[in-house]
Design a protein around this motif. Structure first.
Motif, short mmCIF file in Angstrom:
data_model
loop_
_atom_site.label_atom_id
_atom_site.label_comp_id
_atom_site.label_asym_id
_atom_site.label_seq_id
_atom_site.Cartn_x
_atom_site.Cartn_y
_atom_site.Cartn_z
N ARG A 163 0.84 -1.21 0.00
CA ARG A 163 0.00 0.00 0.00
C ARG A 163 0.87 1.25 0.00
NH1 ARG A 163 -3.16 0.84 5.39
NH2 ARG A 163 -1.05 1.53 5.99
N THR A 164 1.92 1.26 0.82
CA THR A 164 2.82 2.41 0.88
C THR A 164 3.51 2.62 -0.45
OG1 THR A 164 3.21 2.06 3.24
CG2 THR A 164 4.84 3.38 2.05
N ASN A 165 3.96 1.54 -1.09
CA ASN A 165 4.60 1.67 -2.40
C ASN A 165 3.64 2.25 -3.44
OD1 ASN A 165 6.98 0.65 -1.48
ND2 ASN A 165 6.72 -1.39 -2.31
N SER A 219 4.02 5.82 -5.37
CA SER A 219 4.25 5.68 -6.81
C SER A 219 3.50 6.74 -7.60
CB SER A 219 3.81 4.29 -7.28
OG SER A 219 2.40 4.18 -7.29
N GLN A 220 2.66 7.52 -6.94
CA GLN A 220 1.80 8.46 -7.66
C GLN A 220 2.19 9.92 -7.43
OE1 GLN A 220 -2.27 8.28 -6.05
NE2 GLN A 220 -1.53 6.86 -4.54
N GLY A 241 2.84 -2.00 -11.59
CA GLY A 241 3.42 -2.84 -10.56
C GLY A 241 3.26 -4.31 -10.85
N ILE A 242 4.21 -5.09 -10.35
CA ILE A 242 4.16 -6.55 -10.44
C ILE A 242 4.12 -7.08 -9.02
CG2 ILE A 242 5.32 -8.64 -11.25
CD1 ILE A 242 4.58 -6.78 -13.52
N VAL A 243 3.18 -7.98 -8.74
CA VAL A 243 3.10 -8.62 -7.43
C VAL A 243 3.45 -10.09 -7.60
CG1 VAL A 243 1.63 -9.17 -5.46
CG2 VAL A 243 1.30 -7.02 -6.68
N GLY A 277 7.20 -5.16 -7.14
CA GLY A 277 8.15 -4.25 -7.76
C GLY A 277 7.43 -3.30 -8.68
N TYR A 278 8.09 -2.21 -9.02
CA TYR A 278 7.47 -1.19 -9.85
C TYR A 278 8.42 -0.77 -10.95
CZ TYR A 278 4.15 -0.96 -6.12
OH TYR A 278 3.18 -1.31 -5.19
N GLY A 279 7.84 -0.24 -12.03
CA GLY A 279 8.65 0.32 -13.09
C GLY A 279 8.89 -0.66 -14.23
#
Length: 234
Positions: A18-20, A24-25, A204-206, A227-229
């Motif tokens: 949730r924090t990520n 991310s925004q 994002g990838i979970v 992860g993101y990006g």
């Protein structure tokens, strides 16, 4: 035999996720989040329901939508009726009207007094893709944006049907769920490429069903990585 991760650790993992998402925004607000996977049984609904619950711990109005009109499951997790839901609401939705005024949206109260709004799939329809790509659905989401802090949408696996494409285009961002145990890497990459070409914002990838390192306290278990990006999508 592996032990399942305990609830405390699971909550901490999703709080971190949730924090990520919140951080991310910085440039573009991500308020409507679509959750998809390549195939069934890769943890998509588990991610959707837990993420929505953890967002509801912090925000007053969080809406979880089960948009898997072909194989609904979220209502089973919450033990609520699926007799009426998204399909029924859209059939009589009046553009611009308050989403909260529709009885298909149920309120789920948790032990910590947090409140989650939940919209199950409702009655089965013969044309799920047409329903989710309709103007009615877009108009419904537009109104829901005004009334909720966050909206989490649980969509069908993208390798089976194309229902997730129009929902991803209507959402601000898509979380792609990958199982370390079941997901075929080539199939996942092909599906991701198709979604990106169709205009989806995969932010994002979970990674689910990750075997944890052995510890004296917890032994073996499963957790979630994320992860993101663009680097994570390769």
């Amino acid at each position: 035999m592996a032990k399942k991760i305990n609830q405390f650790n699971l909550d901490e993992i999703f709080r971190h996720l949730r924090t990520n998402i919140e951080f991310s925004q910085m440039d573009d607000a991500i308020k409507v989040i679509n959750v998809v996977s390549t195939n069934p049984n890769e943890g998509k609904s588990t991610v959707s329901t837990n993420l929505a619950r953890i967002f509801a711990d912090k925000y007053a109005r969080v809406l979880l939508i089960d948009a898997d009109l072909r194989n609904p499951s979220d209502h089973k997790m919450y033990k609520v009726s699926n007799a009426r839901g998204l399909s029924n609401l859209l059939s009589r939705y009046v553009p611009g009207s308050s989403v909260l005024g529709y009885e298909e949206i149920v309120q789920l109260q948790f032990s910590n007094d947090s409140l989650l709004y939940f919209l199950p799939t409702g009655s089965r329809v013969p044309n799920p893709t047409e329903v989710l790509s309709s103007h009615k659905f877009e108009e419904f989401l537009a109104s829901a944006r005004e009334e909720f802090d966050y909206i989490i949408i649980d969509c069908p696996p993208v390798n089976r049907v194309s229902d997730g494409i129009p929902v991803s285009n209507a959402a601000d961002g898509t979380l792609y769920v990958v199982s370390s145990k079941e997901t075929d890497k080539r199939a996942a990459k092909a599906a991701l490429d198709d979604m990106v070409r169709s205009g989806a914002n995969i932010f994002g990838i979970v990674l689910t069903k990750v075997e944890e390192l052995k510890s004296k306290k917890y032994g073996y278990g499963y957790g979630y990585g994320y992860g993101y990006g663009n680097e994570e999508k390769k």
